[in-house]
Scaffold this active site. Structure first.
Site, mmCIF file in Angstrom:
data_model
loop_
_atom_site.group_PDB
_atom_site.id
_atom_site.type_symbol
_atom_site.label_atom_id
_atom_site.label_comp_id
_atom_site.label_asym_id
_atom_site.label_seq_id
_atom_site.Cartn_x
_atom_site.Cartn_y
_atom_site.Cartn_z
ATOM 1 N N GLU A 18 5.575 -7.687 -5.090
ATOM 2 C CA GLU A 18 5.922 -6.832 -6.237
ATOM 3 C C GLU A 18 7.316 -7.162 -6.759
ATOM 4 O O GLU A 18 7.576 -7.114 -7.957
ATOM 5 C CB GLU A 18 6.007 -5.382 -5.744
ATOM 6 N N THR A 94 4.406 -0.854 -8.245
ATOM 7 C CA THR A 94 3.081 -0.794 -8.854
ATOM 8 C C THR A 94 2.433 0.532 -8.458
ATOM 9 O O THR A 94 2.877 1.195 -7.521
ATOM 10 C CB THR A 94 2.208 -1.973 -8.393
ATOM 11 N N LYS A 178 -0.254 7.391 -9.762
ATOM 12 C CA LYS A 178 -0.365 7.655 -8.318
ATOM 13 C C LYS A 178 0.301 6.519 -7.545
ATOM 14 O O LYS A 178 -0.105 5.360 -7.656
ATOM 15 C CB LYS A 178 -1.846 7.761 -7.936
ATOM 16 N N ASP A 179 1.340 6.863 -6.779
ATOM 17 C CA ASP A 179 2.024 5.821 -6.006
ATOM 18 C C ASP A 179 2.245 6.271 -4.570
ATOM 19 O O ASP A 179 1.701 7.305 -4.151
ATOM 20 C CB ASP A 179 3.355 5.421 -6.686
ATOM 21 N N MET A 180 3.065 5.519 -3.825
ATOM 22 C CA MET A 180 3.270 5.840 -2.407
ATOM 23 C C MET A 180 4.746 5.966 -2.025
ATOM 24 O O MET A 180 5.060 6.052 -0.848
ATOM 25 C CB MET A 180 2.573 4.787 -1.533
ATOM 26 N N GLU A 181 5.653 5.936 -3.006
ATOM 27 C CA GLU A 181 7.080 5.966 -2.665
ATOM 28 C C GLU A 181 7.956 6.885 -3.504
ATOM 29 O O GLU A 181 8.953 7.424 -2.997
ATOM 30 C CB GLU A 181 7.683 4.540 -2.777
ATOM 31 N N ASP A 204 -4.332 -0.598 -10.911
ATOM 32 C CA ASP A 204 -5.724 -0.153 -10.693
ATOM 33 C C ASP A 204 -5.915 1.230 -11.302
ATOM 34 O O ASP A 204 -4.951 1.959 -11.511
ATOM 35 C CB ASP A 204 -6.029 -0.104 -9.192
HETATM 36 N N1 ADE Z 1 -0.133 1.385 -5.662
HETATM 37 C C1 ADE Z 1 -0.923 0.668 -6.461
HETATM 38 N N2 ADE Z 1 -2.083 1.328 -6.712
HETATM 39 C C2 ADE Z 1 -2.010 2.498 -6.026
HETATM 40 C C3 ADE Z 1 -2.880 3.602 -5.873
HETATM 41 N N3 ADE Z 1 -4.061 3.642 -6.467
HETATM 42 N N4 ADE Z 1 -2.460 4.609 -5.099
HETATM 43 C C4 ADE Z 1 -1.276 4.584 -4.495
HETATM 44 N N5 ADE Z 1 -0.406 3.578 -4.599
HETATM 45 C C5 ADE Z 1 -0.768 2.519 -5.364
#
Ligand code: ADE
Length: 246
Positions: A18, A94, A178-181, A204
């Site tokens: 990334e 992303t 929607k992410d993770m950080e 996505d």
């Molecule tokens: N990073 C990239 N696509 C993601 C998703 N669908 N959910 C969480 N983090 C992401």
């Protein structure tokens, strides 16, 4: 803040792939590990007279994958802020988007007006709101308009997939990315009273019919290129314009 206000920028990114185009576009060079006990990698450089710094989460030695998610992100943000004393913290990465928000792969969003969690459900008075977070983003509407980017609420969780409850939380809090950080970093910034924004490029579509992991991996490379270009434009805009008031 006026346009002389931004002297030091701190970027925080999760995955090596990334980050590659962003490191290149800003001309940042590897400086070393941020802390001898941790896998976090520190990059530095200078863009138009402004000190630009980046913390990358680094590689997990046990599993040979990049560290991702909220656990590592609080450390990246806290140690990065202590070292750099930035005027602004930017989480570039992303993320998943939503067809219901007319998102397409490659779209780029700026956080506005807040960042929250969708997987911290604590059904006890006051802990409900604590779990969701609602951490502030700097106002990004004018920047987004001038740069041709999108804005919205970013919602963070520790899974690439989601449960029905996660989805319900995202809907309830107007989450469109929607992410993770982002929420973890936003919380650390709130603690340190540092202005924060997230820039997220869509790999996505959460409400589409393709398996998320396949769509993510398929689009990671080209979306990271877009992210690198747009992150440079965002940093450039902030150096010229400073941080907007409400
Ligand atoms: N990073 C990239 N696509 C993601 C998703 N669908 N959910 C969480 N983090 C992401």
């Amino acid at each position: 803040m006026n346009n002389m206000g931004i002297k030091r920028v701190l970027l925080i990114m999760a995955m090596q792939e990334e980050a590659k185009p962003t490191l290149n576009s800003l001309g940042l060079k590897r400086s070393g590990l941020l802390n001898p006990h941790l896998d976090l990698v520190f990059y530095t450089g200078n863009y138009r007279g402004t000190s630009v710094n980046l913390v990358l989460n680094g590689t997990c030695k046990n599993h040979s994958v990049d560290h991702i998610g909220t656990q590592v992100s609080t450390l990246s943000a806290h140690l990065g802020i202590e070292l750099v004393e930035p005027d602004i913290v930017i989480n570039a990465g992303t993320a998943g988007g939503f067809i219901s928000d007319n998102a397409a792969v490659g779209d780029v969003y700026l956080s506005n007006p807040y960042i929250c969690y969708h997987d911290r459900r604590i059904n006890i008075p006051k802990f409900v709101e604590y779990g969701i977070g609602f951490y502030p983003s700097i106002p990004t509407i004018r920047m987004a308009k001038e740069l041709g980017l999108r804005t919205g609420v970013i919602s963070t969780g520790n899974s690439l997939d989601y449960t029905e409850k996660d989805l319900e939380q995202m809907r309830n809090h107007k989450g469109v990315v929607k992410d993770m950080e982002a929420a973890a970093i936003a919380w650390v910034c709130e603690q340190h009273k540092k202005p924060f924004l997230a820039i997220k490029a869509i790999t996505d579509l959460v409400d589409g019919d393709k398996p998320t992991e396949e769509e993510f991996l398929q689009n990671l490379n080209k979306t990271s290129e877009i992210l690198g270009k747009q992150t440079l434009r965002v940093v450039d805009w902030l150096i010229k314009n400073g941080i907007d008031e409400e």
